[in-house]
Design an enzyme around this catalytic site. Structure first.
Site, PDB file in Angstrom:
ATOM      1  N   GLU A 121       0.819  -1.211   0.000  1.00 24.53           N
ATOM      2  CA  GLU A 121       0.000   0.000   0.000  1.00 24.53           C
ATOM      3  C   GLU A 121       0.853   1.261   0.000  1.00 24.53           C
ATOM      4  O   GLU A 121       1.960   1.282   0.540  1.00 24.53           O
ATOM      5  CB  GLU A 121      -0.893   0.032   1.244  1.00 24.53           C
ATOM      6  N   CYS A 153       2.642   8.728   1.662  1.00 19.35           N
ATOM      7  CA  CYS A 153       3.133   7.805   2.681  1.00 19.35           C
ATOM      8  C   CYS A 153       3.619   6.541   1.967  1.00 19.35           C
ATOM      9  O   CYS A 153       2.835   5.848   1.307  1.00 19.35           O
ATOM     10  CB  CYS A 153       2.020   7.483   3.671  1.00 19.35           C
ATOM     11  N   CYS A 163       5.471  -6.364   8.256  1.00 17.78           N
ATOM     12  CA  CYS A 163       6.510  -5.829   9.143  1.00 17.78           C
ATOM     13  C   CYS A 163       6.764  -6.839  10.251  1.00 17.78           C
ATOM     14  O   CYS A 163       5.839  -7.486  10.738  1.00 17.78           O
ATOM     15  CB  CYS A 163       6.062  -4.496   9.743  1.00 17.78           C
ATOM     16  N   CYS A 192       4.610  -3.956  16.443  1.00 14.43           N
ATOM     17  CA  CYS A 192       4.082  -2.939  17.356  1.00 14.43           C
ATOM     18  C   CYS A 192       2.627  -3.277  17.678  1.00 14.43           C
ATOM     19  O   CYS A 192       1.822  -3.519  16.781  1.00 14.43           O
ATOM     20  CB  CYS A 192       4.193  -1.552  16.729  1.00 14.43           C
ATOM     21  N   CYS A 252      -0.414  -1.444  15.903  1.00 22.77           N
ATOM     22  CA  CYS A 252      -0.302  -1.203  14.460  1.00 22.77           C
ATOM     23  C   CYS A 252      -0.920  -2.352  13.677  1.00 22.77           C
ATOM     24  O   CYS A 252      -0.598  -3.524  13.910  1.00 22.77           O
ATOM     25  CB  CYS A 252       1.171  -1.042  14.084  1.00 22.77           C
ATOM     26  N   CYS A 259      -3.189   1.710   8.103  1.00 20.96           N
ATOM     27  CA  CYS A 259      -2.174   1.084   7.266  1.00 20.96           C
ATOM     28  C   CYS A 259      -2.314  -0.430   7.331  1.00 20.96           C
ATOM     29  O   CYS A 259      -2.361  -1.018   8.403  1.00 20.96           O
ATOM     30  CB  CYS A 259      -0.786   1.509   7.744  1.00 20.96           C
TER      31      CYS A 259
END
Length: 414
Positions: A107, A133, A140, A144, A147, A394
């Site tokens: 994205e 962005c 990832c 986190c 997130c 996100c």
């Protein structure tokens, strides 16, 4: 806790790595040798506007048959990562889903200035600019807790072409729809840039080259959670020979207290104090006028949004403010900006699952946190929420794709 690869090693490189580059990452000198000076300028006039030079009418771009044949040996930018889905929100934010050559998807989000409803929907300020962005990985591994991308695990890192393809696609969209010019980039999308330093640094070289994309280095911000203390210097290119100008730097801190930060960023290896030491060393290697930092702090209701946490943050940042001090700075500000980001609990999928774990702080808590930091002499702002509609977080657009398209994250990377 996951074992870290040495800084500078890309995690899970794309399967086509080393198979040749597209025109987007082709060094300008190499392009010049293929098509000549006038031809290289013509090619980049197209690329800079999000247009594929191969689609230009023969003769209209000033390229002869031999030059066109030379360009054909390189992957067309339109084929690196075509846009397969677009989602628009009520405030004009555009989220693009791009499909990579191996079927993975990533994205990128184009954020125009807030529309002036009374003025017909366009931004009133003639100097208004759009921001993109940018993602650096598919998924990832940092995990986190707040997130949506962190719930995916890491699938693989992007290569330089795939990073630049996001900018190419967004520039094309902005041109076609007459949006305010795209002149600001933030590496705050999917992935951790410090886990993909070679591709990120390669992209920065193309993005800030005046002959290519031509972004100002000050308008390109790279954000990192800082897996290790060496991350800051690696992303800034400290010690590199003939390195491009360093980008602006943002640190996703979220808590000054070591135990709380470990809860929020469970893969963190170094304690906040050790990370701060590495950050200050990297900043000291820059010219004084380049010593600036944005500290990103996601405010989670009842978790890290109290006055005690604000006091801890202010005290923690004192050495960083000293490292960023520039006596020649006209504003007399410290050079360190704390950007408070109220948690976004909207959206479905992963965001809905996270909403059960965290909640957005009240405006009273946000205002009190900001006021306390200001009382402590900290330069602080609250990020304006953009794209707050469904699918805005996100990773949400990716999560809505059919399961069969998502592949599986790498073993041990969830």
């Amino acid at each position: 806790m996951l074992a870290l690869l040495p800084l500078g090693c890309a995690l899970l490189a794309p399967p086509h790595a080393g198979a040749g580059c597209s025109l987007l990452s082709l060094p300008y000198e190499r392009l010049h040798s293929l098509v000549g000076g006038a031809g290289a300028k013509s090619v980049w006039r197209h690329l800079r506007s999000g247009r594929d030079p191969a689609a230009a009418a023969a003769g209209a771009d000033g390229l002869g048959a031999a030059a066109r044949a030379s360009l054909a040996a390189h992957t067309s930018p339109s084929h690196v990562a075509p846009v397969v889905r677009e989602h628009s929100t009520s405030d004009g934010t555009r989220k693009l889903l791009l499909r990579l050559r191996d079927g993975h998807e990533v994205e990128t989000v184009l954020i125009p200035p807030r529309p002036d409803v009374a003025g017909g929907g366009r931004a009133r300020n003639a100097r208004a600019r759009s921001t993109l962005c940018v993602s650096s990985q598919v998924g990832c591994r940092q995990g986190c807790r707040f997130c949506a991308t962190g719930t995916m695990g890491l699938f693989r890192s992007l290569d330089t072409d795939e990073v630049l393809a996001q900018v190419f696609a967004a520039r094309g969209l902005a041109e076609r729809e007459a949006l305010p010019p795209l002149s600001n980039l933030v590496f705050m999308g999917m992935g951790e840039p410090a886990d993909n330093v070679p591709a990120v640094r390669g992209a920065l070289a193309a993005l800030t080259d005046r002959r290519r994309f031509g972004f100002s280095p000050r308008a390109v911000t790279v954000s990192t959670v800082a897996p290790t203390a060496a991350a800051f210097g690696a992303l800034l290119g400290i010690g590199e020979e003939e390195a491009p100008p360093p980008p602006a730097l943002a640190w996703s801190l979220h808590a000054a207290d070591a135990s709380l930060r470990r809860r929020l960023v469970p893969t963190a290896v170094d304690e906040p104090e050790a990370l701060r030491e590495g950050l200050c060393a990297a900043l000291a290697a820059l010219p004084p006028r380049r010593r600036r930092l944005v500290v990103e702090y996601v405010l989670l209701g009842g978790v890290n949004d109290g006055l005690a946490e604000a006091d801890e943050l202010a005290a923690f940042l004192r050495p960083v403010e000293a490292a960023c001090f520039d006596p020649g700075r006209a504003s007399r500000r410290t050079g360190v900006l704390v950007n408070l980001i109220p948690y976004n609990d909207g959206g479905g999928g992963a965001a809905a699952r996270l909403a059960a774990r965290y909640e957005r702080p009240t405006w009273a808590a946000i205002d009190a946190f900001q006021a306390r930091l200001r009382q402590r002499g900290v330069w602080v702002s609250v990020r304006a929420q953009r794209g707050a509609d469904d699918s805005s977080a996100c990773g949400q657009l990716w999560a809505q794709q059919p399961q069969a398209r998502r592949h599986q994250p790498a073993a041990g990377m969830v």
